[in-house]
Design an enzyme around this catalytic site. Structure first.
Site, PDB file in Angstrom:
ATOM      1  N   GLU A  96      46.121  43.437  40.076  1.00  0.00           N
ATOM      2  CA  GLU A  96      46.576  42.186  39.473  1.00  0.00           C
ATOM      3  C   GLU A  96      45.650  41.708  38.360  1.00  0.00           C
ATOM      4  O   GLU A  96      46.091  41.078  37.411  1.00  0.00           O
ATOM      5  CB  GLU A  96      46.698  41.099  40.543  1.00  0.00           C
ATOM      6  CG  GLU A  96      47.764  41.397  41.580  1.00  0.00           C
ATOM      7  CD  GLU A  96      47.807  40.375  42.695  1.00  0.00           C
ATOM      8  OE1 GLU A  96      46.848  39.580  42.834  1.00  0.00           O
ATOM      9  OE2 GLU A  96      48.793  40.371  43.439  1.00  0.00           O
ATOM     10  N   VAL A  97      44.354  41.962  38.496  1.00  0.00           N
ATOM     11  CA  VAL A  97      43.383  41.602  37.462  1.00  0.00           C
ATOM     12  C   VAL A  97      42.930  42.914  36.824  1.00  0.00           C
ATOM     13  O   VAL A  97      42.419  43.795  37.519  1.00  0.00           O
ATOM     14  CB  VAL A  97      42.180  40.834  38.056  1.00  0.00           C
ATOM     15  CG1 VAL A  97      41.158  40.524  36.976  1.00  0.00           C
ATOM     16  CG2 VAL A  97      42.649  39.549  38.736  1.00  0.00           C
ATOM     17  N   HIS A 101      37.741  46.354  40.014  1.00  0.00           N
ATOM     18  CA  HIS A 101      37.002  45.597  41.026  1.00  0.00           C
ATOM     19  C   HIS A 101      37.221  46.211  42.395  1.00  0.00           C
ATOM     20  O   HIS A 101      38.306  46.661  42.718  1.00  0.00           O
ATOM     21  CB  HIS A 101      37.377  44.113  41.016  1.00  0.00           C
ATOM     22  CG  HIS A 101      38.840  43.825  41.151  1.00  0.00           C
ATOM     23  ND1 HIS A 101      39.758  44.084  40.147  1.00  0.00           N
ATOM     24  CD2 HIS A 101      39.561  43.295  42.177  1.00  0.00           C
ATOM     25  CE1 HIS A 101      40.960  43.712  40.550  1.00  0.00           C
ATOM     26  NE2 HIS A 101      40.871  43.243  41.792  1.00  0.00           N
ATOM     27  N   HIS A 103      37.206  45.584  46.341  1.00  0.00           N
ATOM     28  CA  HIS A 103      37.279  44.597  47.422  1.00  0.00           C
ATOM     29  C   HIS A 103      36.448  45.117  48.591  1.00  0.00           C
ATOM     30  O   HIS A 103      36.592  46.279  48.983  1.00  0.00           O
ATOM     31  CB  HIS A 103      38.726  44.432  47.904  1.00  0.00           C
ATOM     32  CG  HIS A 103      39.643  43.818  46.909  1.00  0.00           C
ATOM     33  ND1 HIS A 103      39.998  42.488  46.949  1.00  0.00           N
ATOM     34  CD2 HIS A 103      40.291  44.356  45.843  1.00  0.00           C
ATOM     35  CE1 HIS A 103      40.828  42.235  45.954  1.00  0.00           C
ATOM     36  NE2 HIS A 103      41.021  43.359  45.270  1.00  0.00           N
TER      37      HIS A 103
END
Length: 143
Positions: A96-97, A101, A103
């Site tokens: 989504e971004v 990244h 998690h």
């Protein structure tokens, strides 16, 4: 590449975050939409929209920091029993971004988080065929 994401603002100090770890290459902070208490994000400071754009050394650093954070989660008040790492690469994978990244998701029994899938049992010939295709892509220089 449009370098703007909320993560760029967090890294630059223009947006609020609850940091947990920082060095020259990565920043780790609390996810504002955690799936379990203690859910963290580890982001490279140099923007990369996807894994293909991510420097391999920095990618390794994401997981090294994630490993340290997993140990810290277990030793902290989070006191989790396990940890999941999750990295979505591309829209279809759930990204989504568009700034890579990792998690780091602490797990406890009954926490409500899980992965849903329908595992299959393909024939060995099918596995061998796809393995050959992937090896070929590696030989051609796929990164």
């Amino acid at each position: 590449m449009d370098p703007y994401t909320i993560f760029a603002d967090i890294i630059a100090g223009r947006a609020p975050a609850s940091p947990v770890y920082e060095d020259d290459d990565v920043l780790a902070f609390m996810d504002i939409r955690p799936v379990t208490p203690g859910h963290l994000l580890v982001v490279p400071k140099t923007p990369a929209r996807n894994l293909a754009e991510l420097d391999p050394e920095t990618g390794g650093k994401l997981f090294q920091v994630g490993q340290r954070l997993a140990a810290a989660l277990r030793a902290s008040e989070v006191a989790c029993d396990g940890v999941n790492f999750f990295l979505a690469d591309g829209v279809t994978a759930g990204q989504e971004v568009f700034h890579v990244h990792l998690h780091v998701i602490p797990r406890t029994p009954g926490d409500g988080f899980g992965l849903r899938a329908r595992p299959r049992s393909p024939a060995r010939a099918d596995l061998d065929y796809l393995a050959g295709s992937i090896r070929g892509a590696l030989d051609r220089g796929a990164r």
